[in-house]
Design a protein around this motif. Structure first.
Motif, PDB file in Angstrom:
ATOM      1  N   ILE A 183     -19.053 -16.693 -19.634  1.00  0.00           N
ATOM      2  CA  ILE A 183     -20.148 -16.505 -18.682  1.00  0.00           C
ATOM      3  C   ILE A 183     -19.998 -17.574 -17.606  1.00  0.00           C
ATOM      4  O   ILE A 183     -20.071 -18.774 -17.899  1.00  0.00           O
ATOM      5  CB  ILE A 183     -21.522 -16.617 -19.368  1.00  0.00           C
ATOM      6  N   LEU A 184     -19.797 -17.161 -16.372  1.00  0.00           N
ATOM      7  CA  LEU A 184     -19.514 -18.080 -15.277  1.00  0.00           C
ATOM      8  C   LEU A 184     -20.683 -18.132 -14.313  1.00  0.00           C
ATOM      9  O   LEU A 184     -21.476 -17.200 -14.201  1.00  0.00           O
ATOM     10  CB  LEU A 184     -18.243 -17.653 -14.532  1.00  0.00           C
ATOM     11  N   PRO A 249     -13.924 -13.203 -18.254  1.00  0.00           N
ATOM     12  CA  PRO A 249     -15.358 -13.425 -18.464  1.00  0.00           C
ATOM     13  C   PRO A 249     -16.152 -12.130 -18.419  1.00  0.00           C
ATOM     14  O   PRO A 249     -15.726 -11.130 -17.831  1.00  0.00           O
ATOM     15  CB  PRO A 249     -15.741 -14.367 -17.310  1.00  0.00           C
ATOM     16  N   VAL A 250     -17.310 -12.166 -19.047  1.00  0.00           N
ATOM     17  CA  VAL A 250     -18.163 -10.981 -19.121  1.00  0.00           C
ATOM     18  C   VAL A 250     -19.082 -10.887 -17.913  1.00  0.00           C
ATOM     19  O   VAL A 250     -19.273  -9.809 -17.349  1.00  0.00           O
ATOM     20  CB  VAL A 250     -18.992 -11.012 -20.420  1.00  0.00           C
ATOM     21  N   GLY A 273      -9.538  -8.469  -9.940  1.00  0.00           N
ATOM     22  CA  GLY A 273      -8.692  -8.605 -11.120  1.00  0.00           C
ATOM     23  C   GLY A 273      -9.462  -8.501 -12.415  1.00  0.00           C
ATOM     24  O   GLY A 273      -8.857  -8.322 -13.479  1.00  0.00           O
ATOM     25  N   TRP A 274     -10.794  -8.617 -12.344  1.00  0.00           N
ATOM     26  CA  TRP A 274     -11.662  -8.452 -13.516  1.00  0.00           C
ATOM     27  C   TRP A 274     -12.554  -7.235 -13.274  1.00  0.00           C
ATOM     28  O   TRP A 274     -13.714  -7.373 -12.844  1.00  0.00           O
ATOM     29  CB  TRP A 274     -12.514  -9.694 -13.750  1.00  0.00           C
ATOM     30  N   PRO A 275     -12.067  -6.026 -13.503  1.00  0.00           N
ATOM     31  CA  PRO A 275     -12.846  -4.822 -13.157  1.00  0.00           C
ATOM     32  C   PRO A 275     -14.139  -4.685 -13.952  1.00  0.00           C
ATOM     33  O   PRO A 275     -15.094  -4.057 -13.485  1.00  0.00           O
ATOM     34  CB  PRO A 275     -11.875  -3.670 -13.451  1.00  0.00           C
ATOM     35  N   VAL A 279     -21.640  -8.824 -12.147  1.00  0.00           N
ATOM     36  CA  VAL A 279     -22.124  -9.818 -11.192  1.00  0.00           C
ATOM     37  C   VAL A 279     -23.637  -9.702 -11.102  1.00  0.00           C
ATOM     38  O   VAL A 279     -24.169  -8.627 -10.827  1.00  0.00           O
ATOM     39  CB  VAL A 279     -21.478  -9.614  -9.808  1.00  0.00           C
ATOM     40  N   ARG A 280     -24.342 -10.797 -11.352  1.00  0.00           N
ATOM     41  CA  ARG A 280     -25.793 -10.796 -11.366  1.00  0.00           C
ATOM     42  C   ARG A 280     -26.343 -12.000 -10.591  1.00  0.00           C
ATOM     43  O   ARG A 280     -25.668 -13.017 -10.436  1.00  0.00           O
ATOM     44  CB  ARG A 280     -26.310 -10.855 -12.807  1.00  0.00           C
TER      45      ARG A 280
END
Length: 364
Positions: A183-184, A249-250, A273-275, A279-280
């Motif tokens: 989680i970023l 990351p999720v 690259g992370w399909p 994004v929140r």
């Protein structure tokens, strides 16, 4: 003297030569090294290539880099043009904090050196007094003890500290680039760029950082803008995860650019690259958007309003909270507090203790 003492074999650094170096004897120059409470002398040996006739000093960096880690750690001196410094002095600067800087360290070193010099002078005068008490035909004369060596300036300590960072740059990069998370959180600020001075002043407008759920920073970059200037950073993060074989990351929490009625956002395209990345908008900026419609930061009830809103959104983990209550009750019982109700016990638990020992989550 790694060649003479450890029997280490070195190679000439010339790519066209690569011949084995041989000993050329001790070098005539002796360096004075600054230590925590004294100066000591450092000598080295000369290494000569019999093929190309090039000579090296054993304390040169191209020779030290050929040593293995165990032998390299034995050489704990950072050399400059005029002075030399023991690594134990620079380690005191690595833990930078309020008041811990080169000026404070120079004052501490002066005190340590003065006490050590006085102790040595006392030993010298005691030895001289022994000759006088023996009684001789001629009264013995003694030389004055040597004066204490002047310490370098705090600016020189800053230069040596910078060299220490450059020597450890690869290790620092390795420790940073080996940090990941599922989680970023991405956020930008202008406060850091306003502190830039000298030639770097005005060269950047934003400092953008990406952290994980543990509060660790994955990467920080200085850019002229928040938009296209972050493309290289996003691509570098995606490549880092792929190269390490770590699951992507999720979720990614941001302060803006997370929603769009039609199509994908620019931020979603930036992390293409992370399909499956979600994004929140992060909770804090969600609360700030609600607060903007109500009042300003200067209103007297603004802190109360934000605290009540935070209590509506977040909740403490029940299991962690029960353990903290049990520990707090046992602590207060040991100090003579008995028969405490739950409400009285909760009043004794501080906000800092809650944040330190308990996890927090959204209510759903």
């Amino acid at each position: 003297m790694p060649y003479r003492l450890w029997k280490v074999r070195f190679l000439c650094t010339d790519p066209a030569c690569k011949h084995t170096l041989s000993s050329g004897g001790l070098h005539r120059r002796v360096r004075q090294v600054l230590d925590i409470d004294r100066f000591y002398n450092l000598v080295t040996e000369t290494l000569i290539c019999s093929k190309c006739r090039r000579s090296y000093l054993s304390w040169n960096r191209e020779i030290l880099e050929q040593l293995d880690m165990a032998h390299r750690s034995e050489f704990r001196v950072i050399l400059t043009r005029r002075y030399a410094c023991d690594i134990r002095v620079i380690r005191l600067l690595r833990e930078r904090g309020l008041g811990n800087g080169p000026v404070r360290l120079i004052g501490q070193l002066k005190e340590n050196h003065s006490e050590e010099w006085l102790k040595r002078v006392a030993c010298y005068t005691r030895a001289c007094a022994g000759f006088i008490s023996k009684g001789c035909l001629l009264t013995p004369t003694f030389e004055e003890p040597p004066k204490p060596v002047a310490l370098p300036s705090y600016k020189w300590l800053s230069v040596v500290y910078s060299q220490d960072i450059l020597y450890r740059l690869e290790d620092i990069k390795a420790s940073i680039t080996s940090t990941y998370g599922s989680i970023l959180k991405l956020d930008s600020t202008r406060k850091i760029t306003k502190k830039l001075s000298g030639p770097a002043k005005g060269t950047a407008q934003w400092l953008t950082s990406v952290g994980n759920e543990m509060g660790q920073v994955l990467i920080s970059v200085l850019t002229a803008g928040e938009g296209p200037g972050l493309d290289l950073m996003a691509g570098g993060l995606v490549d880092r995860y792929e190269a390490a074989g770590v699951d992507p990351p999720v979720a990614l929490y941001v302060d803006c650019g997370c929603c769009k009625e039609v199509g994908e956002t620019k931020l979603k395209a930036r992390f293409s690259g992370w399909p499956n990345l979600i994004v929140r908008l992060d909770i804090w900026h969600f609360m700030r958007r609600l607060a903007v419609g109500c009042t300003t930061d200067a209103h007297q009830l603004y802190p109360t309003f934000m605290a009540r809103m935070s209590a509506c959104i977040f909740e403490w983990d029940a299991a962690d909270l029960n353990k903290l209550r049990e520990a707090k009750r046992a602590q207060l019982t040991g100090h003579g507090w008995t028969a405490l109700t739950e409400k009285q016990l909760d009043r004794q638990i501080t906000k800092e203790e809650l944040e330190l020992h308990c996890r927090r989550r959204t209510r759903g």
